[in-house]
Design an enzyme around this catalytic site. Structure first.
Site, PDB file in Angstrom:
ATOM      1  N   TRP A 157       0.795  -1.227   0.000  1.00 48.64           N
ATOM      2  CA  TRP A 157       0.000   0.000   0.000  1.00 48.64           C
ATOM      3  C   TRP A 157       0.828   1.277   0.000  1.00 48.64           C
ATOM      4  O   TRP A 157       0.313   2.354  -0.277  1.00 48.64           O
ATOM      5  CB  TRP A 157      -0.912   0.023   1.236  1.00 48.64           C
ATOM      6  CG  TRP A 157      -0.204  -0.240   2.527  1.00 48.64           C
ATOM      7  CD1 TRP A 157      -0.105  -1.430   3.189  1.00 48.64           C
ATOM      8  CD2 TRP A 157       0.559   0.701   3.307  1.00 48.64           C
ATOM      9  NE1 TRP A 157       0.657  -1.291   4.323  1.00 48.64           N
ATOM     10  CE2 TRP A 157       1.073   0.009   4.425  1.00 48.64           C
ATOM     11  CE3 TRP A 157       0.846   2.057   3.169  1.00 48.64           C
ATOM     12  CZ2 TRP A 157       1.865   0.625   5.396  1.00 48.64           C
ATOM     13  CZ3 TRP A 157       1.634   2.680   4.135  1.00 48.64           C
ATOM     14  CH2 TRP A 157       2.134   1.970   5.231  1.00 48.64           C
ATOM     15  N   LYS A 181      -2.693  -7.900  -7.930  1.00 45.34           N
ATOM     16  CA  LYS A 181      -3.577  -7.672  -6.789  1.00 45.34           C
ATOM     17  C   LYS A 181      -2.975  -6.562  -5.936  1.00 45.34           C
ATOM     18  O   LYS A 181      -2.017  -6.769  -5.190  1.00 45.34           O
ATOM     19  CB  LYS A 181      -3.735  -8.939  -5.953  1.00 45.34           C
ATOM     20  CG  LYS A 181      -4.787  -8.816  -4.857  1.00 45.34           C
ATOM     21  CD  LYS A 181      -4.607  -9.843  -3.773  1.00 45.34           C
ATOM     22  CE  LYS A 181      -3.442  -9.533  -2.884  1.00 45.34           C
ATOM     23  NZ  LYS A 181      -3.583  -8.217  -2.166  1.00 45.34           N
ATOM     24  N   PRO A 182      -3.525  -5.346  -6.036  1.00 48.34           N
ATOM     25  CA  PRO A 182      -3.021  -4.263  -5.188  1.00 48.34           C
ATOM     26  C   PRO A 182      -3.484  -4.434  -3.755  1.00 48.34           C
ATOM     27  O   PRO A 182      -4.418  -5.197  -3.467  1.00 48.34           O
ATOM     28  CB  PRO A 182      -3.633  -3.009  -5.826  1.00 48.34           C
ATOM     29  CG  PRO A 182      -4.896  -3.488  -6.462  1.00 48.34           C
ATOM     30  CD  PRO A 182      -4.605  -4.898  -6.926  1.00 48.34           C
ATOM     31  N   ALA A 183      -2.864  -3.708  -2.849  1.00 44.02           N
ATOM     32  CA  ALA A 183      -3.244  -3.766  -1.441  1.00 44.02           C
ATOM     33  C   ALA A 183      -4.660  -3.250  -1.241  1.00 44.02           C
ATOM     34  O   ALA A 183      -5.105  -2.316  -1.912  1.00 44.02           O
ATOM     35  CB  ALA A 183      -2.260  -2.953  -0.602  1.00 44.02           C
ATOM     36  N   GLU A 257      10.365  -8.994  -2.437  1.00 46.98           N
ATOM     37  CA  GLU A 257      10.953  -7.784  -1.861  1.00 46.98           C
ATOM     38  C   GLU A 257      10.285  -7.613  -0.509  1.00 46.98           C
ATOM     39  O   GLU A 257       9.127  -7.220  -0.416  1.00 46.98           O
ATOM     40  CB  GLU A 257      10.710  -6.594  -2.794  1.00 46.98           C
ATOM     41  CG  GLU A 257      11.632  -5.423  -2.511  1.00 46.98           C
ATOM     42  CD  GLU A 257      11.029  -4.441  -1.529  1.00 46.98           C
ATOM     43  OE1 GLU A 257      11.429  -4.497  -0.330  1.00 46.98           O
ATOM     44  OE2 GLU A 257      10.175  -3.647  -1.920  1.00 46.98           O
ATOM     45  N   LEU A 258      11.038  -7.932   0.565  1.00 46.54           N
ATOM     46  CA  LEU A 258      10.435  -8.107   1.879  1.00 46.54           C
ATOM     47  C   LEU A 258      10.868  -7.000   2.842  1.00 46.54           C
ATOM     48  O   LEU A 258      11.125  -5.883   2.431  1.00 46.54           O
ATOM     49  CB  LEU A 258      10.776  -9.511   2.391  1.00 46.54           C
ATOM     50  CG  LEU A 258      10.410 -10.651   1.427  1.00 46.54           C
ATOM     51  CD1 LEU A 258      10.867 -11.996   1.969  1.00 46.54           C
ATOM     52  CD2 LEU A 258       8.918 -10.651   1.128  1.00 46.54           C
ATOM     53  N   ARG A 285      10.698  10.603   4.409  1.00 47.56           N
ATOM     54  CA  ARG A 285      10.001  10.474   3.129  1.00 47.56           C
ATOM     55  C   ARG A 285       8.891   9.439   3.276  1.00 47.56           C
ATOM     56  O   ARG A 285       9.073   8.391   3.868  1.00 47.56           O
ATOM     57  CB  ARG A 285      10.993  10.045   2.042  1.00 47.56           C
ATOM     58  CG  ARG A 285      10.403   9.977   0.646  1.00 47.56           C
ATOM     59  CD  ARG A 285      11.511   9.719  -0.381  1.00 47.56           C
ATOM     60  NE  ARG A 285      12.054   8.383  -0.268  1.00 47.56           N
ATOM     61  CZ  ARG A 285      11.746   7.372  -1.079  1.00 47.56           C
ATOM     62  NH1 ARG A 285      10.889   7.548  -2.054  1.00 47.56           N
ATOM     63  NH2 ARG A 285      12.298   6.190  -0.906  1.00 47.56           N
ATOM     64  N   CYS A 291      10.121   0.567   2.865  1.00 44.29           N
ATOM     65  CA  CYS A 291      11.035  -0.500   3.243  1.00 44.29           C
ATOM     66  C   CYS A 291      12.475  -0.016   3.222  1.00 44.29           C
ATOM     67  O   CYS A 291      13.347  -0.596   3.868  1.00 44.29           O
ATOM     68  CB  CYS A 291      10.855  -1.706   2.330  1.00 44.29           C
ATOM     69  SG  CYS A 291      11.027  -1.320   0.578  1.00 44.29           S
ATOM     70  N   GLU A 388      10.873  -3.202  12.117  1.00 42.57           N
ATOM     71  CA  GLU A 388      10.740  -2.151  11.116  1.00 42.57           C
ATOM     72  C   GLU A 388       9.707  -1.144  11.618  1.00 42.57           C
ATOM     73  O   GLU A 388       8.546  -1.489  11.849  1.00 42.57           O
ATOM     74  CB  GLU A 388      10.294  -2.769   9.787  1.00 42.57           C
ATOM     75  CG  GLU A 388      10.435  -1.863   8.601  1.00 42.57           C
ATOM     76  CD  GLU A 388      10.210  -2.605   7.284  1.00 42.57           C
ATOM     77  OE1 GLU A 388      10.618  -2.070   6.241  1.00 42.57           O
ATOM     78  OE2 GLU A 388       9.632  -3.701   7.292  1.00 42.57           O
ATOM     79  N   SER A 448      16.655   5.040  -4.702  1.00 40.38           N
ATOM     80  CA  SER A 448      15.852   4.294  -5.676  1.00 40.38           C
ATOM     81  C   SER A 448      15.900   4.947  -7.052  1.00 40.38           C
ATOM     82  O   SER A 448      15.786   6.168  -7.185  1.00 40.38           O
ATOM     83  CB  SER A 448      14.398   4.200  -5.204  1.00 40.38           C
ATOM     84  OG  SER A 448      14.319   3.513  -3.982  1.00 40.38           O
TER      85      SER A 448
END
Length: 484
Positions: A157, A181-183, A257-258, A285, A291, A388, A448
């Site tokens: 999300w 499948k988006p959040a 990607e966790l 940000r 993540c 996290e 990124s």
């Protein structure tokens, strides 16, 4: 009025086989504004049969899409990029409404997310193999690349556009069809993106979108279907482990990607102006909900007091509020649970001896907000060093020498990204070699880029997204021997 018109333009149905269709159950789910708690829109809530319908469509379109000329695939991706740029203001506002980030950050995500469409439109025509004589001289070896096959993409999300384009673009460029499948919390941006792809003429069934409040229930039969050949997931390590176990039954190609627990190292020779700028970017940000967000700030004892003073001074200047309001720099967290987590971590750190320098409270206002916070003197064993945070909390630990800094930085099961601030080129090179992360920022707080491989080591995941490496997650090499 602008917001209501935009929300009206977002499809409220599933996108399957090129058509907007209702969920077979007739169910709907509500999408909320985290800054106000208001319902933004009700959309289709898919069940397991809808997921299989979407996979059916992807399978039916797979052979023709794989045979489509790379230039055609690339031009369709480029067309989606161009149309996205034309509608960048609408997409930025939509992300701010459903996710909460300030409009300026949403605009930045449109630029970043769009770059995956442009980058992989160019990579589509650069898929290459090799040809050469074998060592024995008895024949020639031909190595070609083939699309893996229908892919199931599950996105989080926190970056509603970029996480979708980072997966869709390489899959389509490689010749794979997709079910995404988006959040549940932020599905509107993906629905709008599907509308863009539809408008530029993407063939029916190549991209299918299912929105659901029952993620595990819908995903399991898709993953169990032998026709699926690829699974890509971005989210928590715990969920990633479950999905990998499910994927093992059909030996699916997986990209994971966790979670992350990024260390941010400030050495005694660091430029503190750069370090503070980098710290604010790496931490705040997206309201810390990334993540790649710096989780543990490891600062050399000789500069720690000055670093804390400068960071705290800057954080007090932040303006908390709804992302659509002028001048807001920090938006809400995604929901009340995220606020609870951030506050619990801060209180645990304080109970163990840390001190709150700035923030550390829930503001008295509607919405899921938490004050931008700076905590110093964080002690070993504090939960905030292991978990996290995913919130606007900057936690500082002091170290005395390089070996201690490296030991602290690597003391985690995660290994996604690290940040290092030093004016020593030799030390910078040592950190590249010694830190156990898949990515590193050297004297920079945001790393990124669509042209770079994104991913981690250890329990931060498998595979890479973006860069020349990203398209290979959706390709399978085939070797052919041609006798002389």
């Amino acid at each position: 009025m602008l917001e209501s018109a935009l929300l009206e333009s977002v499809p409220d149905s599933l996108f399957i086989a090129g058509d907007w269709v209702a969920a077979e159950s007739g169910r709907t789910l509500e999408v909320f504004d985290p800054a106000t708690g208001d319902v933004l829109k009700s959309i289709a809530d898919a069940g397991p049969t809808d997921g299989i319908r979407a996979l059916d469509a992807a399978v039916a379109a797979a052979l023709e899409w794989a045979a489509t000329a790379p230039r055609v695939r690339g031009e369709l991706l480029r067309g989606a990029f161009d149309l996205l740029q034309q509608r960048k203001d609408e997409v930025a506002l939509l992300m701010t409404l459903e996710m909460g980030k300030p409009l300026a950050e949403s605009a930045g995500e449109v630029a970043y997310g769009g770059e995956f469409l442009r980058w992989f439109s160019e990579e589509a025509v650069r898929i290459s193999g090799r040809y050469g004589r074998n060592p024995e001289g008895t024949g020639h070896m031909l190595v070609s690349q083939r699309p893996v096959g229908p892919a199931f993409l599950i996105t989080p999300w926190n970056f509603p556009l970029a996480m979708a384009t980072r997966k869709i673009a390489p899959a389509l460029a490689a010749g794979c069809t997709v079910v995404i499948k988006p959040a549940e919390l932020t599905p509107l941006t993906t629905l709008y993106l599907a509308r863009i792809f539809s408008e530029v003429g993407l063939p029916a069934g190549v991209l299918n979108v299912i929105t659901t409040s029952s993620s595990a229930e819908v995903s399991a039969p898709i993953i169990a279907d032998s026709r699926l050949r690829k699974l890509s997931f971005t989210g928590s390590t715990g969920v990633g482990r479950v999905l990998m176990k499910q994927a093992s039954d059909n030996v699916l190609r997986t990209s994971m990607e966790l979670g992350g627990n990024a260390p941010f190292l400030v050495f005694e020779d660091a430029d503190l102006d750069k370090s503070v700028d980098g710290a604010l970017a790496a931490k705040f940000r997206n309201t810390g909900q990334a993540c790649t967000a710096a989780n543990r700030f490891l600062v050399h004892r000789s500069v720690a007091d000055e670093f804390v003073r400068r960071v705290a001074e800057r954080v007090t200047e932040f303006r908390l509020g709804r992302g659509t309001e002028p001048g807001v720099t920090v938006g809400p967290l995604i929901n009340a649970c995220a606020v609870d987590k951030a506050d619990t971590l801060v209180q645990d750190a304080v109970a163990r001896g840390a001190a709150v320098v700035v923030g550390g409270r829930r503001p008295a206002r509607t919405g899921s907000f938490y004050e931008p916070t700076v905590v110093t003197g964080v002690q070993p064993g504090s939960d905030i060093l292991r978990e996290e945070i995913f919130g606007p909390v900057l936690a500082i630990v002091v170290f005395d020498d390089e070996d201690e800094a490296v030991s602290l930085a690597n003391d985690t099961e995660y290994g996604l990204v690290s940040y290092v601030f030093t004016e020593s080129l030799d030390r910078g090179q040592r950190m590249i070699d010694r830190l156990d992360t898949g990515m590193m920022g050297l004297n920079v707080g945001v790393i990124s880029n669509a042209a770079a491989p994104f991913g981690g080591v250890k329990q931060s995941g498998l595979g890479r997204e973006g860069g020349a490496e990203g398209i290979h997650e959706y390709l399978s090499p085939k070797y052919t021997l041609i006798p002389s």
